[in-house]
Motif scaffolding. Sequence first.
Motif, PDB file in Angstrom:
ATOM      1  N   GLY A  71       0.826  -1.209   0.000  1.00 43.29           N
ATOM      2  CA  GLY A  71       0.000   0.000   0.000  1.00 43.29           C
ATOM      3  C   GLY A  71       0.852   1.248   0.000  1.00 43.29           C
ATOM      4  N   VAL A  94       2.333   1.659  -3.436  1.00 43.87           N
ATOM      5  CA  VAL A  94       1.278   2.039  -4.378  1.00 43.87           C
ATOM      6  C   VAL A  94       0.922   3.510  -4.186  1.00 43.87           C
ATOM      7  CG1 VAL A  94      -1.135   1.692  -4.985  1.00 43.87           C
ATOM      8  CG2 VAL A  94       0.336  -0.286  -4.635  1.00 43.87           C
ATOM      9  N   ALA A  95       0.844   3.927  -2.904  1.00 45.04           N
ATOM     10  CA  ALA A  95       0.516   5.323  -2.618  1.00 45.04           C
ATOM     11  C   ALA A  95       1.559   6.253  -3.247  1.00 45.04           C
ATOM     12  CB  ALA A  95       0.450   5.550  -1.111  1.00 45.04           C
ATOM     13  N   LEU A 141       1.286   6.228  -7.079  1.00 46.42           N
ATOM     14  CA  LEU A 141       0.147   7.045  -7.508  1.00 46.42           C
ATOM     15  C   LEU A 141       0.505   8.527  -7.436  1.00 46.42           C
ATOM     16  CD1 LEU A 141      -2.979   5.313  -5.929  1.00 46.42           C
ATOM     17  CD2 LEU A 141      -2.308   5.417  -8.324  1.00 46.42           C
ATOM     18  N   HIS A 177       0.618  11.249 -10.235  1.00 46.46           N
ATOM     19  CA  HIS A 177      -0.297  12.349  -9.950  1.00 46.46           C
ATOM     20  C   HIS A 177       0.451  13.680 -10.058  1.00 46.46           C
ATOM     21  CE1 HIS A 177      -4.098  13.602  -7.845  1.00 46.46           C
ATOM     22  NE2 HIS A 177      -3.404  14.705  -7.867  1.00 46.46           N
ATOM     23  N   PHE A 219       0.052  12.710   3.434  1.00 46.59           N
ATOM     24  CA  PHE A 219      -0.774  12.357   2.287  1.00 46.59           C
ATOM     25  C   PHE A 219      -1.026  13.578   1.402  1.00 46.59           C
ATOM     26  CE2 PHE A 219      -4.878  12.186   0.173  1.00 46.59           C
ATOM     27  CZ  PHE A 219      -4.875  10.929  -0.395  1.00 46.59           C
ATOM     28  N   ILE A 269      -7.666   8.145   1.098  1.00 44.29           N
ATOM     29  CA  ILE A 269      -6.927   8.715   2.226  1.00 44.29           C
ATOM     30  C   ILE A 269      -6.609   7.639   3.253  1.00 44.29           C
ATOM     31  CG2 ILE A 269      -7.295  10.156   4.274  1.00 44.29           C
ATOM     32  CD1 ILE A 269      -8.527  12.223   2.359  1.00 44.29           C
ATOM     33  N   GLY A 327      -5.883   4.760   2.570  1.00 46.16           N
ATOM     34  CA  GLY A 327      -4.871   3.857   2.024  1.00 46.16           C
ATOM     35  C   GLY A 327      -5.438   2.701   1.224  1.00 46.16           C
ATOM     36  N   HIS A 343      -6.084   1.106  -2.034  1.00 45.17           N
ATOM     37  CA  HIS A 343      -5.694   1.277  -3.429  1.00 45.17           C
ATOM     38  C   HIS A 343      -6.112   0.106  -4.292  1.00 45.17           C
ATOM     39  CE1 HIS A 343      -3.665   4.857  -2.348  1.00 45.17           C
ATOM     40  NE2 HIS A 343      -2.921   4.225  -1.468  1.00 45.17           N
TER      41      HIS A 343
END
Lengths: 341, 229
Positions: free
Chosen positions: A40, A43-44, A47, A51, A255, B106, B108, B110
């Motif tokens: 995760g 991936v964040a 992205l 982005h 974030f 937000i 997490g 995905h």
Amino acid sequence: MRKSRTHRSATRRQNRRKKQVGASPRSDQLRPPFGRSLVGFWVAHLLAFFHGLGRLAREPFGSLLTITIIGIAMALPVGLHLVLKNLQGLAEGWDDSTQISLFLNPSLTLKDVPNLQRRIESQVGAIRLEAKGPGAALAEFRHAFGVSEAVEVLGENPLPVVLVIFPDPAAEAAALEAMTATLQAFPEIDMAQLDLRWVQRLQAITHLGQRATLILASLFSIAVLLTIGNSARIEVERRREEIAVEKLVGATTAFIRRPFLYTGFWLGVTGAATALLLISLAMLLLDGPIRALLRLYDSDSLLSGIDLPLGGGILLAGVLLGVLGSLIAVNRQLRRIEPDW
Amino acid sequence: MLALNNVSKRYPGGHEALKAVNLHIEPAEMVFLTGHSGAGKSTLLKLITRLEQVSGGQIMVDGRNVSRMGEREIPRHRRRIGVIFQDNRLLPDRTVFDNVALPLVIDGCHRHRELQRMVRAALDKVGLLNRERSYPMNLSGGEQQRVGIARAVVNKPPLLLADEPTGNLDPDLSRDIFDLFVNFQQVGVTILVASHDLELISSFNRRRIKLEHGNLISDFIPDAEESHP
């Protein structure tokens, strides 16, 4: 009545379910299994990486403007650095040709040279010496200055015998000057000239230039930092509402900040790439004239351009400036956005 | 689920928005918060979400002391609360789907399939499953508000807060919105709705608390037998 009972039992069931879940105190933190996993996390970032690029692409004109400014700001100190590097290379090429030219009394000829050499060596030690007769000196003069017509007018050769001494390259400037003074005292020698000073001057100038490049690079780095920071600031301001909503629904600062940092990363990388492109273009334009100049100085050293470490360093600097610039600006700006409703 | 003990809020400048408010709300309870504008309704909701910090007293949400949370705990705290605003606060440059998906992203999430499943479930609950590709400005006011509700419930928070959710809507649409809240209550969500639409509120037989000048002046608890229509 019947309906009401069904609803109530449904509610009770729900309550029971909630209680069961509530039995473990951290259960609702465990509920979203995503978010905490390593996958995760990557991936964040992936992205946000794209982005950030997407944000640049949505404002192509503004982005291009910023990237060009960054490119020029980075190209200037790097270009100056390259000019100096090449000048230094030229100076180094001449370093071992530090020489003392002795213009002999016109009454002397080449036949007198061995005798004179012995007397000189008895005073200053063994030396490497090259003698040029008036003819050879004139030919060289013609070749170097292209003034053959002027020489023709003179009729007879006005040049004396010239002895060129190549001192030990490691010798100190003061020692060479002392040797020159000694040689000057010889009655046979009209003039002893130490061809050292201009090399020294060139070296001093390039040292000065290096220092100036460092200062310039620092200033332009700050300019790049501010440019990227400023576009991050504008972007945050443009997305104020979005950021407020994200904060309201529980986004962490990390974030919210992430896409801005990646936008800074992209600005830095593309700006640095633009700088490399600009320098390469300039080198291409300068290549012909510089080659011609080098030929005049009998130098065959090639123009040194951007090598791998320099290119990599520029890209790295771009990345660092980009991320740092947006980090500073975004941190400052995000603190000011407090969600409100 | 929600407990306020002697909560007070004083703003710089001396204005006292809340004065020693005590309030306890049980899980799966639906409570209306009434009072004139400036009575302290919004302040109360902001304190619960830690948009603002109490000046005195303490707030407990689901067993956690909100007033003593560190900065780093606040985002996670807010994810456990769904908030519905009067002006819906949708992002105009994102589709309905992306707006509703925001809390999940937000949080997490995905995995696209999971995201899709949860967003569609939320949109289905508010009856807007067919509008997921639309942009907010192409929706009516009532539809926009329902998208806002879908966003508030998409990650299944145990507590829902609504601040004048029907302030911009006509009576029929307002009733639809409140009916939605009742549905959520029935699946165990605790709901606190700030509203001054007394006529509409009185048609729902639910607990009503009233704030006036920062004081909690009445707490009407309906007969338990009738609390679920």
